[in-house]
Scaffold this motif. Structure first.
Motif, PDB file in Angstrom:
ATOM      1  N   UNK A  41       1.869  16.257  -7.869  1.00  0.00           N
ATOM      2  CA  UNK A  41       1.200  16.394  -6.565  1.00  0.00           C
ATOM      3  C   UNK A  41      -0.282  16.057  -6.686  1.00  0.00           C
ATOM      4  N   UNK A  42      -0.938  16.563  -7.737  1.00  0.00           N
ATOM      5  CA  UNK A  42      -2.355  16.280  -7.934  1.00  0.00           C
ATOM      6  C   UNK A  42      -2.618  14.807  -8.188  1.00  0.00           C
ATOM      7  N   UNK A  43      -1.714  14.162  -8.936  1.00  0.00           N
ATOM      8  CA  UNK A  43      -1.880  12.740  -9.229  1.00  0.00           C
ATOM      9  C   UNK A  43      -1.781  11.910  -7.959  1.00  0.00           C
ATOM     10  N   UNK A  44      -0.865  12.269  -7.073  1.00  0.00           N
ATOM     11  CA  UNK A  44      -0.712  11.520  -5.821  1.00  0.00           C
ATOM     12  C   UNK A  44      -1.958  11.654  -4.950  1.00  0.00           C
ATOM     13  N   UNK A  45      -2.469  12.876  -4.830  1.00  0.00           N
ATOM     14  CA  UNK A  45      -3.669  13.085  -4.014  1.00  0.00           C
ATOM     15  C   UNK A  45      -4.866  12.356  -4.628  1.00  0.00           C
ATOM     16  N   UNK A  46      -5.052  12.512  -5.944  1.00  0.00           N
ATOM     17  CA  UNK A  46      -6.180  11.855  -6.605  1.00  0.00           C
ATOM     18  C   UNK A  46      -6.059  10.338  -6.541  1.00  0.00           C
ATOM     19  N   UNK A  47      -4.853   9.819  -6.697  1.00  0.00           N
ATOM     20  CA  UNK A  47      -4.637   8.366  -6.618  1.00  0.00           C
ATOM     21  C   UNK A  47      -5.073   7.823  -5.260  1.00  0.00           C
ATOM     22  N   UNK A  48      -4.713   8.531  -4.207  1.00  0.00           N
ATOM     23  CA  UNK A  48      -5.040   8.071  -2.851  1.00  0.00           C
ATOM     24  C   UNK A  48      -6.545   8.040  -2.617  1.00  0.00           C
ATOM     25  N   UNK A  49      -7.207   9.163  -2.893  1.00  0.00           N
ATOM     26  CA  UNK A  49      -8.638   9.246  -2.590  1.00  0.00           C
ATOM     27  C   UNK A  49      -9.486   8.472  -3.598  1.00  0.00           C
ATOM     28  N   UNK A  50      -9.045   8.413  -4.853  1.00  0.00           N
ATOM     29  CA  UNK A  50      -9.790   7.637  -5.842  1.00  0.00           C
ATOM     30  C   UNK A  50      -9.760   6.152  -5.496  1.00  0.00           C
ATOM     31  N   UNK A  51      -8.643   5.672  -4.979  1.00  0.00           N
ATOM     32  CA  UNK A  51      -8.555   4.266  -4.583  1.00  0.00           C
ATOM     33  C   UNK A  51      -9.568   3.916  -3.520  1.00  0.00           C
ATOM     34  N   UNK A  52      -9.707   4.775  -2.532  1.00  0.00           N
ATOM     35  CA  UNK A  52     -10.690   4.514  -1.481  1.00  0.00           C
ATOM     36  C   UNK A  52     -12.118   4.612  -2.022  1.00  0.00           C
ATOM     37  N   UNK A  53     -12.358   5.571  -2.932  1.00  0.00           N
ATOM     38  CA  UNK A  53     -13.702   5.695  -3.515  1.00  0.00           C
ATOM     39  C   UNK A  53     -14.067   4.454  -4.326  1.00  0.00           C
ATOM     40  N   UNK A  54     -13.113   3.934  -5.079  1.00  0.00           N
ATOM     41  CA  UNK A  54     -13.372   2.733  -5.881  1.00  0.00           C
ATOM     42  C   UNK A  54     -13.628   1.525  -4.994  1.00  0.00           C
ATOM     43  N   UNK A  55     -12.849   1.403  -3.933  1.00  0.00           N
ATOM     44  CA  UNK A  55     -13.064   0.287  -3.009  1.00  0.00           C
ATOM     45  C   UNK A  55     -14.424   0.383  -2.325  1.00  0.00           C
ATOM     46  N   UNK A  56     -14.841   1.591  -1.980  1.00  0.00           N
ATOM     47  CA  UNK A  56     -16.151   1.760  -1.356  1.00  0.00           C
ATOM     48  C   UNK A  56     -17.281   1.419  -2.321  1.00  0.00           C
ATOM     49  N   UNK A  57     -17.059   1.678  -3.618  1.00  0.00           N
ATOM     50  CA  UNK A  57     -18.065   1.296  -4.604  1.00  0.00           C
ATOM     51  C   UNK A  57     -18.117  -0.201  -4.832  1.00  0.00           C
ATOM     52  N   UNK A  86      -4.058   8.268   8.979  1.00  0.00           N
ATOM     53  CA  UNK A  86      -3.153   9.364   9.348  1.00  0.00           C
ATOM     54  C   UNK A  86      -1.864   9.376   8.527  1.00  0.00           C
ATOM     55  N   UNK A  87      -1.357   8.185   8.184  1.00  0.00           N
ATOM     56  CA  UNK A  87      -0.147   8.108   7.358  1.00  0.00           C
ATOM     57  C   UNK A  87      -0.407   8.715   5.984  1.00  0.00           C
ATOM     58  N   UNK A  88      -1.558   8.406   5.394  1.00  0.00           N
ATOM     59  CA  UNK A  88      -1.911   8.978   4.087  1.00  0.00           C
ATOM     60  C   UNK A  88      -1.965  10.499   4.163  1.00  0.00           C
ATOM     61  N   UNK A  89      -2.593  11.002   5.221  1.00  0.00           N
ATOM     62  CA  UNK A  89      -2.757  12.448   5.330  1.00  0.00           C
ATOM     63  C   UNK A  89      -1.415  13.150   5.514  1.00  0.00           C
ATOM     64  N   UNK A  90      -0.505  12.525   6.263  1.00  0.00           N
ATOM     65  CA  UNK A  90       0.829  13.106   6.428  1.00  0.00           C
ATOM     66  C   UNK A  90       1.570  13.139   5.097  1.00  0.00           C
ATOM     67  N   UNK A  91       1.500  12.048   4.349  1.00  0.00           N
ATOM     68  CA  UNK A  91       2.176  11.993   3.053  1.00  0.00           C
ATOM     69  C   UNK A  91       1.599  13.024   2.085  1.00  0.00           C
ATOM     70  N   UNK A  92       0.276  13.178   2.111  1.00  0.00           N
ATOM     71  CA  UNK A  92      -0.357  14.168   1.239  1.00  0.00           C
ATOM     72  C   UNK A  92       0.072  15.580   1.634  1.00  0.00           C
ATOM     73  N   UNK A  93       0.071  15.863   2.937  1.00  0.00           N
ATOM     74  CA  UNK A  93       0.474  17.190   3.397  1.00  0.00           C
ATOM     75  C   UNK A  93       1.917  17.502   3.001  1.00  0.00           C
TER      76      UNK A  93
END
Length: 218
Positions: A41-57, A86-93
Motif C-alpha cells: 500500500x505504501x509503495x503504491x501511494x509513494x509511486x503515485x506522488x513521487x512520479x508527479x514530484x519528479x515530473x515537476x522537478x 480524481x482517478x488517482x485519489x480513488x485508487x489510493x483510497x
C-alpha cells in the motif's frame, strides 16, 4: 468485603517494548504478512506522488521535445504543474481501505492464536491497558517498517520508470527534498493505518475473560 489493593506493579515501557518485540519474533511469518500489506500500500501511494514530484522537478528544465513526449505519455499538466487526478485519489483510497481491512483481519487472527498467552498475562495481573499497549506497539513496529520500505520502494520504482521513459534529465533534476518529504509522510500514513487496523483487535484482546482464554484449546 474484598480487601483494597494497596500497591499495583506497573511494568516500565522498556519492558513492554521488549515483550511486544519478542511477540513479533515468535510470530514472524504472520507479522511479515501484515508488514507486506503495508509495504504494498505504501509503495503504491509513494509511486503515485513521487512520479508527479519528479515530473515537476524535470518540467521547467525540459526541452520542448521532451515536454511533448511527457504530455503524449498520458501525464496531464495543470498550469505547468503535475498532480494527482480524481482517478488517482480513488485508487489510493481503495488501496488504503483494503490494506486496513487486511490488517484488522490479520490482527483478529493473532488474537485468536494468543488466547492462552493473553489469558495467562491477565491471570498474572496484566491490566487491559497493558494488553492494548502490546498490540499497539506491535502495530507501531509493523507500520514503521512497512511504511519506510514501501515508501522507498515506491520512490525507486517511480524514478526508474520515468528514467526509462524520459532519460537522464530525471536524475539531474531529481527533487531530493520533495521525495524525502513523501517518504516521511507516507511512513507516517502507514503507521496511522496500522494503528487504525489494530484498535478493534486490541480492544477484543483486552476485554477477554482470563478463565475463558485459558480453557481454549490451541
Amino acid at each position: 468485603m474484598k480487601p483494597a489493593v494497596e500497591r499495583q506493579v506497573v511494568l516500565p515501557w522498556t519492558q513492554v517494548v521488549r515483550i511486544s518485540f519478542n511477540a513479533l519474533r515468535a510470530r514472524l511469518f504472520r507479522s511479515l504478512i501484515t508488514t507486506a500489506t503495508l509495504v504494498l500500500a505504501g509503495a503504491f501511494v509513494a509511486y503515485t506522488f513521487a512520479g508527479y514530484a519528479i515530473l515537476n522537478g524535470l518540467w521547467p528544465h525540459a526541452p520542448a521535445e521532451l515536454k511533448e513526449k511527457i504530455l503524449s505519455s498520458g501525464y496531464e499538466s495543470f498550469a505547468g504543474s503535475f498532480g494527482s487526478t480524481p482517478k488517482d485519489r480513488w485508487l489510493i483510497a481503495l488501496s488504503l481501505l483494503v490494506c486496513t481491512v487486511g490488517i484488522v483481519n490479520a490482527q483478529l487472527m493473532a488474537v485468536t492464536e494468543r488466547f492462552r498467552e493473553i489469558g495467562t498475562l491477565k491471570c498474572l495481573g496484566a491490566l487491559d491497558s497493558f494488553v492494548i499497549k502490546l498490540f499497539v506497539l506491535e502495530a507501531a513496529y509493523q507500520g514503521l517498517l512497512g511504511g519506510a520500505l514501501g515508501s522507498l520502494l515506491g520512490v525507486m520504482v517511480s524514478t526508474g520508470t520515468l528514467f526509462i521513459k524520459f532519460g537522464t534529465g530525471v536524475l539531474r533534476h531529481w527533487p531530493v527534498g520533495h521525495l524525502a518529504w513523501i517518504v516521511c509522510w507516507n511512513t507516517g500514513l502507514a503507521m496511522v493505518l496500522s494503528f487504525t487496523g489494530v484498535l478493534y483487535p486490541a480492544w477484543v484482546a483486552a476485554r477477554m475473560e482470563p478463565a475463558l482464554a485459558l480453557r481454549t484449546e490451541q
